[in-house]
Design an enzyme around this catalytic site. Structure first.
Site, PDB file in Angstrom:
ATOM      1  N   HIS A 139       0.840  -1.204   0.000  1.00  0.00           N
ATOM      2  CA  HIS A 139       0.000   0.000   0.000  1.00  0.00           C
ATOM      3  C   HIS A 139       0.869   1.246   0.000  1.00  0.00           C
ATOM      4  CE1 HIS A 139      -3.190   2.738   1.974  1.00  0.00           C
ATOM      5  NE2 HIS A 139      -3.536   2.516   0.721  1.00  0.00           N
ATOM      6  N   GLU A 180     -16.598   1.693   0.337  1.00  0.00           N
ATOM      7  CA  GLU A 180     -16.204   2.412   1.545  1.00  0.00           C
ATOM      8  C   GLU A 180     -17.247   3.448   1.980  1.00  0.00           C
ATOM      9  OE1 GLU A 180     -12.441   3.857   0.209  1.00  0.00           O
ATOM     10  OE2 GLU A 180     -13.272   5.601  -0.789  1.00  0.00           O
TER      11      GLU A 180
HETATM   12  C1  NOJ Z   1      -9.185   5.860   0.212  1.00  0.00           C
HETATM   13  C2  NOJ Z   1      -9.216   4.518  -0.435  1.00  0.00           C
HETATM   14  O1  NOJ Z   1     -10.250   4.432  -1.384  1.00  0.00           O
HETATM   15  C3  NOJ Z   1      -9.374   3.494   0.634  1.00  0.00           C
HETATM   16  O2  NOJ Z   1      -9.534   2.220   0.064  1.00  0.00           O
HETATM   17  C4  NOJ Z   1      -8.196   3.554   1.572  1.00  0.00           C
HETATM   18  O3  NOJ Z   1      -8.413   2.673   2.623  1.00  0.00           O
HETATM   19  C5  NOJ Z   1      -8.026   4.953   2.140  1.00  0.00           C
HETATM   20  N1  NOJ Z   1      -8.056   5.918   1.102  1.00  0.00           N
HETATM   21  C6  NOJ Z   1      -6.717   5.090   2.899  1.00  0.00           C
HETATM   22  O4  NOJ Z   1      -5.645   4.952   2.023  1.00  0.00           O
HETATM   23 CA    CA Z   2     -11.525   6.329  -2.218  1.00  0.00          CA
END
Ligand code: NOJ
Ligand code: CA
Length: 673
Positions: free
Chosen positions: A376, A481
């Site tokens: 990441h 999300e």
């Molecule tokens: C936004 C991303 O879409 C999400 O998947 C991620 O967990 C967060 N940023 C933190 O990087």
């Molecule tokens: Ca996002």
């Protein structure tokens, strides 16, 4: 008098071919015709299909900051044509191979004022739409090209409905889709989808966005749109040295919504694989230390709730190994998450771990279990901080056997930090020329380390996965999300909107599979039934798919979880069986690694019954259909967990009666016998 004359002339223009000598070409099936020419000093094109206008006379041109515009004194001086037909293989994808068949027409325009200057426009006419791009040749009178605006018009012949999200606002590509009359569109991102009053379905987008700024569509009254390029801190929106070509402006055309889903026009307009052997790019499913942060069970930053600990990572690795997931994403292991990291204030360090996370121990443990860490890089769009660290960051992952990385660019649109040639920090858009260049630098750097990229808050997809097959997926729309955050969650029609808008651009890392959708979780839960969560794995294509929920939620629901374990991520064939934009859709895909087929059906907030003939199944085969359907009481709001899981034997001669609950879906695995 003059005005009268102009009006008359325009009527002639609108009702027949271009007034000046114009050049014409048709699609291979003869249905779509493009006419290109110049008149009254303007370069124009128009498109018809089956004899009916689709795009009426529309202008093409440019404004420059360092030269007179290409606009009013142009004449079409020559043209060339050619035909092309080839079939190419995808290393991974929603299909095994794609036919790329088009007729091409290139027209050269000359500017009659002052020292002669030229540009040409190349049209590729496919059975499923049209792509065209501008070419700036090497020429003495226009070497440094500083574009203040591209003036490409799209005059729709017919009124209708548009599905679109706003461009030029703070939340990048993460707005809910508007469904409005064409006349009420504002400034839109692409892809923008249109259904005309006559029932034609169109998608406006672009292909092969390289070293240029993204195109937005500005509504200019009536049914007319004009390109607007995403801004730059420099002033000129695009700066290039000739010779170069712009991205392709694309219009996919289909009689029905389903036809848009299986159009390969965007991929076909991209250049072939530039990376050579890409057998190291692996489609996969993954779990991860992710949803728990979004629901505030743990944190990215350090402290007692830190999610990315060695111990927690091992727990996820064990779960992945036991249930057959190749990948485990771990977010928040590297320093920089403490404080106000959004927008890049804190400055991430991409090679230093928090003290409670041992990267080497975790990757070794994963390796011993046959699992791969998914790396990441949250940059918070501080590119000035990220780029100098990029090489070392990818080298570290490569050394540890991490072969895919999720990147992230969390910052408001217009708030991405870059360092200019003088070393000063400048603020740029997420989709301007600088961003376009940056994303490709990341993909190329990653490729040198044999690493695949999945970008969040990305540049939009324009089919570059064909040229760079390690660019496996991205976000670029409201993903799952938003259901963790609430305020508001995605509405039940959202995923069906995505199929006919965002997904036309390419794969999306939506992160399906949330099972914690109990009504008591109101305010922060997916507004779908559990069967619909399963159907998303088939309908929202991506070569990497997350099982996004917490392991304990899967362990509590082992029967629906079985579908997530079974569903493949790499396909040899895709069929869109039915659909209406924003209402419902059914998609069938054939597994690349077996003879099994999979089906996903989605609906919006309305219950529906769909009759689905199984004619896509292979002839002469019997299949065991493992059906995951909404139960009789299922309803996204009141009873989202009601699911019926059953098996029956079927052949291609049968017709399935698919019943979808409000906010529901259905997923089927057809196991070849
Ligand atoms: C936004 C991303 O879409 C999400 O998947 C991620 O967990 C967060 N940023 C933190 O990087
Ligand atoms: Ca996002």
């Amino acid at each position: 008098m003059l005005r009268f004359l102009i009006t008359c002339l325009c009527l002639v223009w609108a009702s027949s071919a271009l007034a000046d000598p114009s050049f014409k070409a048709t699609s291979p099936d003869g249905k779509i015709m493009v006419e290109v020419g110049s008149s009254f000093g303007e370069a124009t094109y128009q498109i018809s299909r089956a004899g009916k206008p689709v795009i009426t006379r529309s202008k093409m041109g440019f404004l420059f900051t360092n030269a007179p515009k290409f606009d009013r004194s142009l004449s079409a001086i020559s043209h060339t044509t050619r035909s092309f037909d080839e079939t190419w293989d995808l290393p991974w994808g929603e299909a095994k191979s794609i036919r790329n068949r088009f007729n091409e027409l290139s027209v050269t325009f000359e500017d009659g004022r002052g020292a002669p200057r030229q540009f040409s426009v190349t049209f590729r006419i496919y059975d499923d739409g049209v792509g065209f791009r501008y070419n700036f040749p090497d020429q003495p009178n226009l070497k440094q090209v500083a574009i203040s605006e591209e003036m490409t018009e799209f005059n729709l012949a017919e009124d209708g409905t548009a599905w679109w999200q706003p461009a030029g606002e703070w939340n990048r590509y993460e707005y809910l889709y508007n469904r409005t009359p064409i006349r009420e569109v504002g400034q839109a991102h692409t892809p923008m989808t249109v259904r005309t009053k006559g029932g034609l379905h169109l998608s406006f987008h672009e292909a092969a966005l390289v070293d240029y700024s993204s195109m937005w569509l500005r509504h200019a009254g009536g049914t007319r749109f004009i390109s607007t390029l995403s801004p730059s801190s420099r002033g000129a929106k695009v700066v290039r040295t000739a010779p170069f070509s712009t991205p392709w402006r694309t219009i996919q055309i289909s009689d029905d919504a389903a036809g848009l889903v299986t159009s390969h026009l965007i991929l076909n307009l991209n250049e072939p694989n530039a990376l050579g052997d890409v057998s190291w790019v692996k489609p996969y499913k993954y779990v991860g230390i992710w949803w728990e942060m979004h629901i505030n069970k743990s944190t990215w930053g350090s402290g007692p709730k830190h999610g990315a600990t060695t111990e927690n990572a091992k727990r996820y690795i064990d779960f992945a190994a036991e249930h057959g997931f190749r990948g485990v994403l771990i977010e928040g292991w590297n320093t920089g998450w403490d404080g106000d990291w959004f927008g890049g204030e804190t400055g991430f360090d991409f090679t230093t771990a928090y003290p409670d996370f041992d990267l080497k121990a975790v990757t070794d443990y994963a390796k011993s279990k046959g699992v791969h860490l998914v790396g990441h890089h949250e940059t918070a769009a501080n590119i000035a901080n990220y780029e100098p660290q990029m090489e070392a960051a990818f080298a570290l992952y490569e050394r540890l056997g991490v072969d895919s990385v999720k990147t992230g660019y969390v910052a408001d649109a217009g708030g991405a930090r870059y360092r200019d040639a003088n070393g000063h920090i400048v603020f740029e858009w997420h989709d301007g020329q600088e961003a376009v260049r940056h994303h490709l630098r990341v993909v190329e750097t990653a490729a040198r380390h044999k690493i695949a990229i999945n970008a969040h808050e990305p540049i939009k997809d324009t089919g570059l996965r064909r040229t760079y097959p390690n660019w496996v997926s991205r976000e670029g729309a409201r993903g799952q999300e938003y259901n963790a955050w609430g305020n508001p969650e995605n509405p039940p029609e959202h995923e069906v909107n995505l199929v006919f808008t965002r997904m036309l651009a390419g794969p999306m890392d939506f992160t399906p599979g949330i099972f914690a959708i109990n009504p008591t979780q109101k305010g922060h839960r997916a507004r779908t039934t559990i069967a619909k969560q399963l159907a998303l794995y088939v309908t929202l294509y991506s070569p990497i798919q997350m099982a996004a929920d917490l392991p304990e939620h899967y362990l509590a629901n082992p029967r629906p979880f079985q579908f997530i374990k079974d569903v493949p991520v790499d396909w040899s064939e895709t069929r869109a069986l039915n659909g209406e934009v924003g209402d419902f859709v059914t998609i069938a895909r054939k597994d690349r690694a077996s003879d099994n087929w999979y089906l996903g059906a989605l609906t919006d907030e309305h219950a529906r019954r769909l009759r689905v003939p199984l004619t896509f199944l292979d002839a002469g085969r019997t299949y065991k259909a493992q059906i995951y359907r909404d139960g009789p009481k299922a309803d996204w709001d009141k009873n989202p967990l009601d699911i019926v899981i059953e098996e029956k034997m079927v052949t291609r001669d049968q017709v399935l009666d698919i019943r979808l609950a409000p906010g529901g879906g259905q997923a089927i695995r057809f196991v070849a016998q």
